[in-house]
Design a protein around this motif. Sequence first.
Motif, mmCIF file in Angstrom:
data_model
loop_
_atom_site.group_PDB
_atom_site.id
_atom_site.type_symbol
_atom_site.label_atom_id
_atom_site.label_comp_id
_atom_site.label_asym_id
_atom_site.label_seq_id
_atom_site.Cartn_x
_atom_site.Cartn_y
_atom_site.Cartn_z
ATOM 1 N N GLN A 46 0.851 -1.237 -0.288
ATOM 2 C CA GLN A 46 0.033 0.011 0.317
ATOM 3 C C GLN A 46 0.576 1.248 0.147
ATOM 4 O O GLN A 46 0.819 2.338 -0.687
ATOM 5 N N GLN A 154 -7.233 8.785 0.865
ATOM 6 C CA GLN A 154 -6.409 7.500 1.399
ATOM 7 C C GLN A 154 -6.025 7.269 3.064
ATOM 8 O O GLN A 154 -5.524 5.843 2.622
ATOM 9 N N VAL A 157 -9.032 5.649 4.273
ATOM 10 C CA VAL A 157 -9.280 4.149 3.705
ATOM 11 C C VAL A 157 -8.335 2.681 4.590
ATOM 12 O O VAL A 157 -8.559 1.477 4.518
ATOM 13 N N GLN A 164 -7.120 -4.103 1.721
ATOM 14 C CA GLN A 164 -7.236 -3.198 1.336
ATOM 15 C C GLN A 164 -6.607 -2.341 -0.074
ATOM 16 O O GLN A 164 -6.491 -1.323 -0.814
ATOM 17 N N GLU A 166 -6.923 -3.681 -4.147
ATOM 18 C CA GLU A 166 -7.307 -3.542 -4.325
ATOM 19 C C GLU A 166 -7.894 -1.506 -4.159
ATOM 20 O O GLU A 166 -8.210 -0.621 -4.882
ATOM 21 N N LEU A 167 -8.250 -1.134 -2.962
ATOM 22 C CA LEU A 167 -9.203 -0.375 -2.718
ATOM 23 C C LEU A 167 -8.352 0.762 -2.602
ATOM 24 O O LEU A 167 -8.212 1.675 -3.531
ATOM 25 N N THR A 168 -6.439 0.712 -2.344
ATOM 26 C CA THR A 168 -5.849 1.432 -2.248
ATOM 27 C C THR A 168 -5.366 1.946 -3.987
ATOM 28 O O THR A 168 -4.799 2.886 -4.001
ATOM 29 N N GLY A 170 -7.442 1.347 -6.214
ATOM 30 C CA GLY A 170 -8.727 2.416 -7.546
ATOM 31 C C GLY A 170 -7.665 4.338 -7.184
ATOM 32 O O GLY A 170 -7.942 4.504 -7.937
ATOM 33 N N ILE A 171 -7.788 4.426 -5.169
ATOM 34 C CA ILE A 171 -7.173 5.365 -5.511
ATOM 35 C C ILE A 171 -6.210 6.229 -5.957
ATOM 36 O O ILE A 171 -6.447 7.310 -6.174
#
Length: 194
Positions: A46, A154, A157, A164, A166-168, A170-171
């Motif tokens: 991340q 960020q 999140v 996390q 995938e979300l990281t 994406g952001i």
Amino acid sequence: MVLLAAVALTTLVANGASRLRAMAAAFLAVSIAANAIAAAAATVAQLAVLGAAGLAASGILFVAARDRDYGEDPEWRLWVATLIAAIATPAAFVSFRSVDLQAASFTLLGSDRSDVLVQVAAFWLLSSGTAILVTARSAVRTSLGALLMLTGVQLLVRLAPGPQLELTIGIAWIEVVVALVGAFLIVNERAVRE
């Protein structure tokens, strides 16, 4: 506490910069300070993704400036944005915090395990970005405000339970896209002025 001060000071430097290249360098410092403050709540992957996104976003804005002298003088907008952020940050923390202040253990260096500093830094970045957007006059400051808000998101999140990455990612992509859109608007605004 030192890292929280670094986030606040680098945000103020970015907000007060009158040249786009200085603003881009200050945003990179904000990104590094934000990643350092939440290092305990994030994995190495991340941190690598978000560090790369911060470097790419600041690099895009740095290149969009084309020279050292291009930018926008914040004038009175600096003080209004700082005042709004200084009022909104404690109000947001009191209203939306998800941590118990009694369990918090603060150290001078490093982040705390109770995530108080992560949330305060996130709320500071969100309120600073919002305040800059409210007072923005051109694409230069609008881009900075949007990037600061994404950096705050960020941080928040990282406090979510579960995986996390995938979300990281994406952001991080959204941050790069916002920087590209900001650069496009800056280049077009500059072309119209010239």
